[in-house]
Design a protein around this motif. Structure first.
Motif, PDB file in Angstrom:
ATOM      1  N   UNK A 185      10.079   2.313  -8.563  1.00  0.00           N
ATOM      2  CA  UNK A 185      10.994   2.285  -7.426  1.00  0.00           C
ATOM      3  C   UNK A 185      12.243   3.140  -7.591  1.00  0.00           C
ATOM      4  N   UNK A 186      12.569   3.546  -8.805  1.00  0.00           N
ATOM      5  CA  UNK A 186      13.792   4.305  -9.036  1.00  0.00           C
ATOM      6  C   UNK A 186      13.423   5.725  -9.441  1.00  0.00           C
ATOM      7  N   UNK A 187      14.044   6.704  -8.773  1.00  0.00           N
ATOM      8  CA  UNK A 187      13.764   8.096  -9.099  1.00  0.00           C
ATOM      9  C   UNK A 187      15.049   8.905  -9.047  1.00  0.00           C
ATOM     10  N   UNK A 188      15.031  10.051  -9.698  1.00  0.00           N
ATOM     11  CA  UNK A 188      16.171  10.957  -9.695  1.00  0.00           C
ATOM     12  C   UNK A 188      15.836  12.103  -8.760  1.00  0.00           C
ATOM     13  N   UNK A 189      16.720  12.352  -7.770  1.00  0.00           N
ATOM     14  CA  UNK A 189      16.437  13.410  -6.804  1.00  0.00           C
ATOM     15  C   UNK A 189      16.886  14.766  -7.363  1.00  0.00           C
ATOM     16  N   UNK A 190      16.740  15.823  -6.569  1.00  0.00           N
ATOM     17  CA  UNK A 190      17.041  17.185  -6.997  1.00  0.00           C
ATOM     18  C   UNK A 190      18.498  17.432  -7.347  1.00  0.00           C
ATOM     19  N   UNK A 191      19.416  16.624  -6.828  1.00  0.00           N
ATOM     20  CA  UNK A 191      20.839  16.794  -7.135  1.00  0.00           C
ATOM     21  C   UNK A 191      21.257  15.970  -8.349  1.00  0.00           C
ATOM     22  N   UNK A 192      20.323  15.228  -8.940  1.00  0.00           N
ATOM     23  CA  UNK A 192      20.631  14.425 -10.114  1.00  0.00           C
ATOM     24  C   UNK A 192      21.035  12.996  -9.799  1.00  0.00           C
ATOM     25  N   UNK A 193      21.131  12.653  -8.519  1.00  0.00           N
ATOM     26  CA  UNK A 193      21.470  11.286  -8.120  1.00  0.00           C
ATOM     27  C   UNK A 193      20.244  10.394  -8.266  1.00  0.00           C
ATOM     28  N   UNK A 194      20.489   9.122  -8.579  1.00  0.00           N
ATOM     29  CA  UNK A 194      19.407   8.149  -8.678  1.00  0.00           C
ATOM     30  C   UNK A 194      19.281   7.395  -7.376  1.00  0.00           C
ATOM     31  N   UNK A 195      18.054   7.227  -6.912  1.00  0.00           N
ATOM     32  CA  UNK A 195      17.774   6.563  -5.640  1.00  0.00           C
ATOM     33  C   UNK A 195      16.797   5.419  -5.870  1.00  0.00           C
ATOM     34  N   UNK A 196      16.920   4.414  -5.012  1.00  0.00           N
ATOM     35  CA  UNK A 196      15.983   3.298  -5.027  1.00  0.00           C
ATOM     36  C   UNK A 196      15.093   3.412  -3.804  1.00  0.00           C
ATOM     37  N   UNK A 197      13.815   3.544  -4.037  1.00  0.00           N
ATOM     38  CA  UNK A 197      12.803   3.531  -2.981  1.00  0.00           C
ATOM     39  C   UNK A 197      11.833   2.431  -3.399  1.00  0.00           C
ATOM     40  N   UNK A 198      12.084   1.195  -2.936  1.00  0.00           N
ATOM     41  CA  UNK A 198      11.360   0.037  -3.471  1.00  0.00           C
ATOM     42  C   UNK A 198       9.854   0.091  -3.323  1.00  0.00           C
ATOM     43  N   UNK A 199       9.184  -0.285  -4.420  1.00  0.00           N
ATOM     44  CA  UNK A 199       7.737  -0.486  -4.420  1.00  0.00           C
ATOM     45  C   UNK A 199       7.549  -1.984  -4.564  1.00  0.00           C
ATOM     46  N   UNK A 200       7.040  -2.596  -3.511  1.00  0.00           N
ATOM     47  CA  UNK A 200       6.885  -4.049  -3.430  1.00  0.00           C
ATOM     48  C   UNK A 200       5.401  -4.373  -3.342  1.00  0.00           C
ATOM     49  N   UNK A 201       4.979  -5.409  -4.069  1.00  0.00           N
ATOM     50  CA  UNK A 201       3.588  -5.853  -4.008  1.00  0.00           C
ATOM     51  C   UNK A 201       3.562  -7.297  -3.571  1.00  0.00           C
ATOM     52  N   UNK A 202       2.811  -7.603  -2.528  1.00  0.00           N
ATOM     53  CA  UNK A 202       2.622  -8.992  -2.099  1.00  0.00           C
ATOM     54  C   UNK A 202       1.603  -9.638  -3.013  1.00  0.00           C
ATOM     55  N   UNK A 203       1.845 -10.895  -3.343  1.00  0.00           N
ATOM     56  CA  UNK A 203       0.918 -11.623  -4.217  1.00  0.00           C
ATOM     57  C   UNK A 203       0.280 -12.757  -3.467  1.00  0.00           C
TER      58      UNK A 203
END
Length: 86
Positions: A68-86
């Motif tokens: 869910x967490x990645x570093x974009x091209x400018x070096x900033x960290x972003x949260x793009x949640x990966x959620x799994x239903x159980x």
């Protein structure tokens, strides 16, 4: 754990998570701000359509922080949640 609560029995159609302010990530002992698109205003809406028919504790969702967490091209960290239903 993201949250815990008591829910009425029945069908849960959706879950909305409102993420707080001042989110950070620590990498090699350095703390970086963690940006969340729309997470602080409208939250993250999860379509569930899950039946809750037991008095036992139930895990509804799993959050995969590594995906869910990645570093974009400018070096900033972003949260793009990966959620799994159980």
């Amino acid at each position: 754990m993201i949250g815990r609560g008591t829910y009425p029995y029945g069908n849960v159609k959706e879950i909305r998570l409102i993420l707080g302010l001042n989110n950070t990530i620590k990498i090699n002992n350095v703390v970086y701000p963690l940006t969340i698109a729309s997470g602080e205003e409208s939250g993250l809406k999860i379509k569930a359509n899950k039946g809750l028919f037991s008095p036992n504790e139930v895990t509804i969702i799993g959050f995969d922080a590594e995906l869910s967490i990645y570093q974009n091209g400018t070096g900033d960290y972003r949260l793009k949640p990966v959620i799994k239903l159980k």
